[in-house]
Design a protein around this motif. Structure first.
Motif, PDB file in Angstrom:
ATOM      1  N   GLU A  82       0.829  -1.206   0.000  1.00  0.00           N
ATOM      2  CA  GLU A  82       0.000   0.000   0.000  1.00  0.00           C
ATOM      3  C   GLU A  82       0.863   1.256   0.000  1.00  0.00           C
ATOM      4  O   GLU A  82       0.601   2.218  -0.739  1.00  0.00           O
ATOM      5  N   VAL A  83       1.911   1.251   0.822  1.00  0.00           N
ATOM      6  CA  VAL A  83       2.789   2.421   0.923  1.00  0.00           C
ATOM      7  C   VAL A  83       3.602   2.590  -0.362  1.00  0.00           C
ATOM      8  O   VAL A  83       3.779   3.715  -0.844  1.00  0.00           O
ATOM      9  N   VAL A  84       4.070   1.486  -0.934  1.00  0.00           N
ATOM     10  CA  VAL A  84       4.812   1.554  -2.198  1.00  0.00           C
ATOM     11  C   VAL A  84       3.926   2.164  -3.287  1.00  0.00           C
ATOM     12  O   VAL A  84       4.367   3.029  -4.051  1.00  0.00           O
ATOM     13  N   GLN A  85       2.677   1.719  -3.363  1.00  0.00           N
ATOM     14  CA  GLN A  85       1.760   2.264  -4.363  1.00  0.00           C
ATOM     15  C   GLN A  85       1.517   3.755  -4.121  1.00  0.00           C
ATOM     16  O   GLN A  85       1.564   4.552  -5.069  1.00  0.00           O
ATOM     17  N   ALA A  86       1.240   4.138  -2.896  1.00  0.00           N
ATOM     18  CA  ALA A  86       1.012   5.552  -2.586  1.00  0.00           C
ATOM     19  C   ALA A  86       2.241   6.386  -2.940  1.00  0.00           C
ATOM     20  O   ALA A  86       2.124   7.487  -3.496  1.00  0.00           O
ATOM     21  N   ASP A  87       3.405   5.859  -2.651  1.00  0.00           N
ATOM     22  CA  ASP A  87       4.663   6.535  -2.968  1.00  0.00           C
ATOM     23  C   ASP A  87       4.794   6.724  -4.483  1.00  0.00           C
ATOM     24  O   ASP A  87       5.134   7.807  -4.950  1.00  0.00           O
ATOM     25  N   ALA A  88       4.492   5.687  -5.248  1.00  0.00           N
ATOM     26  CA  ALA A  88       4.593   5.762  -6.706  1.00  0.00           C
ATOM     27  C   ALA A  88       3.567   6.740  -7.275  1.00  0.00           C
ATOM     28  O   ALA A  88       3.873   7.516  -8.192  1.00  0.00           O
TER      29      ALA A  88
END
Length: 148
Positions: A82-88
């Motif tokens: 979830e955090v990786v996606q939000a970061d991207a």
């Protein structure tokens, strides 16, 4: 070894066709989300962190569903994805802010964060960017194969 075949769809959905080592197969719809498919993010995160999440569980024979029974490791991976996606989606932040967001996300979901450091964050970002470039270059109907 299992094979994950991601096919770029023409509309709002891409597909993941799983071919397990035992020959069983499963197809998973992957709604488009502007970056690589969600399950590709899982693939990268699980491989980099060395933890068992959704893709590992599917590889090992569990049916892919929203009703998979969670466990501490899989829950930690899901929060990290979830955090990786939000970061991207947001264009990124510094590594410390990324790690802080991961901890806050885990705290909000009563989940134990997995160990992650700035080096892992940078590696995940680089692998996401490389896979994104490959995925973006594929024409509709083409398939990208990843082994796990």
């Amino acid at each position: 070894m299992s094979t994950f075949n991601f096919t770029k769809g023409p509309g709002k959905v891409d597909w993941l066709n799983v071919v397990r080592a035992d020959g069983t197969r499963e197809r998973i719809d992957c709604p488009k989300q502007r970056i690589i498919p969600h399950d590709m993010v899982h693939y990268i995160v699980e491989r980099e962190i060395g933890a068992r999440g959704f893709m590992s569980r599917v590889r090992d024979g569990e049916a892919a569903s929203f009703a998979m029974i969670g466990d501490a490791e899989s829950d930690g991976i899901e929060r990290l994805v979830e955090v990786v996606q939000a970061d991207a989606w947001s264009g990124g932040s510094d590594d410390a802010a990324f790690i802080d967001l991961y901890r806050v996300t885990c705290d909000a979901r009563d989940c134990q964060p997995l160990p992650i450091d700035a080096s892992a964050v940078r590696t995940i970002r680089a692998r996401i960017a490389a896979l994104q470039a490959t995925w973006d270059a594929l024409p509709v109907g083409a398939t990208l194969t990843l082994d796990h």
